[in-house]
Design a protein around this motif. Sequence first.
Motif, mmCIF file in Angstrom:
data_model
loop_
_atom_site.group_PDB
_atom_site.id
_atom_site.type_symbol
_atom_site.label_atom_id
_atom_site.label_comp_id
_atom_site.label_asym_id
_atom_site.label_seq_id
_atom_site.Cartn_x
_atom_site.Cartn_y
_atom_site.Cartn_z
ATOM 1 N N UNK A 122 46.705 40.657 46.599
ATOM 2 C CA UNK A 122 46.032 41.660 45.769
ATOM 3 C C UNK A 122 44.539 41.615 46.033
ATOM 4 N N UNK A 123 43.837 42.711 45.777
ATOM 5 C CA UNK A 123 42.372 42.670 45.837
ATOM 6 C C UNK A 123 41.828 41.636 44.853
ATOM 7 N N UNK A 124 40.648 41.130 45.158
ATOM 8 C CA UNK A 124 40.059 40.082 44.329
ATOM 9 C C UNK A 124 39.908 40.539 42.883
ATOM 10 N N UNK A 125 39.460 41.777 42.656
ATOM 11 C CA UNK A 125 39.255 42.250 41.294
ATOM 12 C C UNK A 125 40.561 42.253 40.499
ATOM 13 N N UNK A 126 41.660 42.639 41.151
ATOM 14 C CA UNK A 126 42.938 42.684 40.442
ATOM 15 C C UNK A 126 43.444 41.279 40.125
ATOM 16 N N UNK A 127 43.269 40.355 41.060
ATOM 17 C CA UNK A 127 43.698 38.977 40.806
ATOM 18 C C UNK A 127 42.915 38.357 39.658
ATOM 19 N N UNK A 128 41.597 38.555 39.673
ATOM 20 C CA UNK A 128 40.776 38.000 38.590
ATOM 21 C C UNK A 128 41.067 38.682 37.259
ATOM 22 N N UNK A 129 41.425 39.962 37.296
ATOM 23 C CA UNK A 129 41.792 40.653 36.057
ATOM 24 C C UNK A 129 43.048 40.038 35.453
ATOM 25 N N UNK B 294 46.005 33.384 25.856
ATOM 26 C CA UNK B 294 46.231 31.983 25.506
ATOM 27 C C UNK B 294 45.162 31.478 24.542
ATOM 28 N N UNK B 295 43.912 31.839 24.784
ATOM 29 C CA UNK B 295 42.826 31.346 23.949
ATOM 30 C C UNK B 295 42.688 32.112 22.645
ATOM 31 N N UNK B 296 43.326 33.262 22.543
ATOM 32 C CA UNK B 296 43.181 34.048 21.336
ATOM 33 C C UNK B 296 41.852 34.777 21.268
ATOM 34 N N UNK B 297 41.213 34.995 22.408
ATOM 35 C CA UNK B 297 39.944 35.716 22.449
ATOM 36 C C UNK B 297 40.204 37.216 22.518
ATOM 37 N N UNK B 298 39.141 37.972 22.326
ATOM 38 C CA UNK B 298 39.293 39.421 22.372
ATOM 39 C C UNK B 298 38.985 40.019 23.727
ATOM 40 N N UNK B 299 38.121 39.350 24.502
ATOM 41 C CA UNK B 299 37.701 39.873 25.794
ATOM 42 C C UNK B 299 37.510 38.699 26.761
ATOM 43 N N UNK B 300 37.530 39.015 28.043
ATOM 44 C CA UNK B 300 37.255 37.999 29.077
ATOM 45 C C UNK B 300 36.703 38.704 30.304
ATOM 46 N N UNK B 301 35.747 38.063 30.963
ATOM 47 C CA UNK B 301 35.186 38.599 32.195
ATOM 48 C C UNK B 301 35.007 37.456 33.189
ATOM 49 N N UNK B 302 34.981 37.831 34.461
ATOM 50 C CA UNK B 302 34.606 36.924 35.543
ATOM 51 C C UNK B 302 33.368 37.530 36.198
ATOM 52 N N UNK B 303 32.261 36.805 36.171
ATOM 53 C CA UNK B 303 30.990 37.320 36.672
ATOM 54 C C UNK B 303 30.497 36.445 37.816
ATOM 55 N N UNK B 304 29.786 37.070 38.753
ATOM 56 C CA UNK B 304 29.230 36.368 39.922
ATOM 57 C C UNK B 304 27.724 36.252 39.773
ATOM 58 N N UNK C 35 18.659 36.519 40.301
ATOM 59 C CA UNK C 35 18.593 36.249 38.875
ATOM 60 C C UNK C 35 19.458 37.160 38.022
ATOM 61 N N UNK C 36 20.375 37.880 38.625
ATOM 62 C CA UNK C 36 21.286 38.751 37.899
ATOM 63 C C UNK C 36 22.703 38.201 37.988
ATOM 64 N N UNK C 37 23.580 38.725 37.151
ATOM 65 C CA UNK C 37 25.008 38.480 37.278
ATOM 66 C C UNK C 37 25.694 39.826 37.453
ATOM 67 N N UNK C 38 26.770 39.824 38.225
ATOM 68 C CA UNK C 38 27.554 41.026 38.465
ATOM 69 C C UNK C 38 28.937 40.829 37.862
ATOM 70 N N UNK C 39 29.381 41.776 37.051
ATOM 71 C CA UNK C 39 30.711 41.713 36.452
ATOM 72 C C UNK C 39 31.726 42.082 37.537
ATOM 73 N N UNK C 40 32.498 41.107 37.989
ATOM 74 C CA UNK C 40 33.459 41.339 39.066
ATOM 75 C C UNK C 40 34.760 41.901 38.520
ATOM 76 N N UNK C 41 35.249 41.320 37.440
ATOM 77 C CA UNK C 41 36.500 41.792 36.856
ATOM 78 C C UNK C 41 36.599 41.239 35.438
ATOM 79 N N UNK C 42 37.706 41.551 34.762
ATOM 80 C CA UNK C 42 37.880 41.052 33.406
ATOM 81 C C UNK C 42 39.061 41.707 32.731
ATOM 82 N N UNK C 43 39.105 41.513 31.404
ATOM 83 C CA UNK C 43 40.196 42.071 30.601
ATOM 84 C C UNK C 43 39.622 42.551 29.279
ATOM 85 N N UNK C 44 39.876 43.818 28.960
ATOM 86 C CA UNK C 44 39.421 44.423 27.717
ATOM 87 C C UNK C 44 37.896 44.314 27.577
ATOM 88 N N UNK C 45 37.195 44.670 28.640
ATOM 89 C CA UNK C 45 35.738 44.492 28.650
ATOM 90 C C UNK C 45 34.982 45.757 29.046
#
Length: 463
Positions: free
Chosen positions: A100-107, A116-126, A131-141
């Motif tokens: 799968x593409x990287x974004x789909x795997x990280x999603x 599992x954690x009971x959180x509302x949102x999750x992201x994977x950022x690079x 000095x910036x971060x880029x939102x690569x993928x996530x869930x409900x974000x």
Amino acid sequence: MFPAGGTHLPRDGSSVAGRAGSRRLFCLVRWAVNFLREVIRAIRRAVPWSGGLLACLPTVRVMVTRRVAAGSTALPPPDPLVVEELAAFRNLAALAAKTLPLQDSLAGIAREMTQVLGAGHAVVARYEADGFITIVSGWNHEHAVPRGSRWRLEGRTVSEAVYRTRAPGRIDCLGGTGELSTKLRKHGVVSSAGYPLIVGRKLWGVAIAASNTAEWFLDDTTERMRGFADVAVAVIASQETHMELTAARARIVAATDQARYLLERDLEGTQQRLVSILLEIQGLTATPLDGPSDFQGRLVNSARDVQAVMDDLLEIARRVYPATLVGRRIEPALATLVRRSPVPVELSVSAGRRLPEAHVLTVIFLVSAALTHAAEHTHATAVRVDLVSDDTSIRLSISDDGVGGADVAGRSELLDLADRVEALGGTLRILGPPGRGTSLIAEIPTGPTNGGAAWSRTHKDPR
């Protein structure tokens, strides 16, 4: 007296049985807690690669067998939290097996971590170099921080805390005043936890779980994120390796096509010169001559042209494969390159043994490309080449006094050199700050082999 063949129970025998049952229940619960802890540790030790989940199942089976053999007659009902984590990692194992593409795997990883954690949102950022971060993928974000958006690192955010400490972190109450914090609070984000994603030795990014409340935190929340972060790191490393391999293959194909084109062009030019010489020789007999001196003059010119063509053919052959690798001694080959260089070169060579042919070729190509780059692109007036090798490695340093500004990403020949060095397990660094010259530093492992006696010489171009 007790009745024969039986046992007389006192009136309060029910209370005694109740106390015994309570003790048995307490021991059973304690056993279950210890057992589940061991299961979780086994799973987390196996998480760093995609096959680890399947590999840990025999360990779990052995643990169950040992517990039953020790006297446990029945297993208590499993903890729903452990069951949910096992299901999540089973889903991640299936996800890792897909291409799968990287974004789909990280999603997918973010989705399982959120549930599992009971959180509302999750992201994977690079983390970016500026000095910036880029939102690569996530869930409900997407409503708060869309995929591909860039945000400056801000104080009092979990992304900044993880970047600063390279360790897991959490924010119980979001209190930053920057653009990112304001945007998150606008969408109801109150708390967050982050785990660093370290690929190799580099801090690649961060996995973040966030919620609209602070009550979802448990004492081991960041520790429970570790397994998901390990899977994300494995996926990222695999994707980057695949991308680098694909790019290297494309460069090899492009370099091969370019080399064929240049060889065909040079041979075509040489062929035209040979045709011209042939016509000139035929003209010696087809046209009247003014005497022996005229014939001799034309013959001398033809011989000079033939010699020039032979020199061109020899130069073409040298570009295909260096002819100076006699006995795999590197010093004669480098001395030849120094003599031919249009820029004065100071050469220093110190080697302890004969080098493998692949390493000699790599060094020659590096020096040849660096000298050509110094003459044609940096406008250098002097170049220094230092080569030191021992039983374990080669260190090559080439520096000039040109204008600098070397762009590795923009020059295919420099990328080809990097591929050649990395194929031998080495590293190549090219530094070229504008106005301060260009430096090329290569370190290549060689390994112990038998060679000739140690030798060391220094050659300085007299120009």
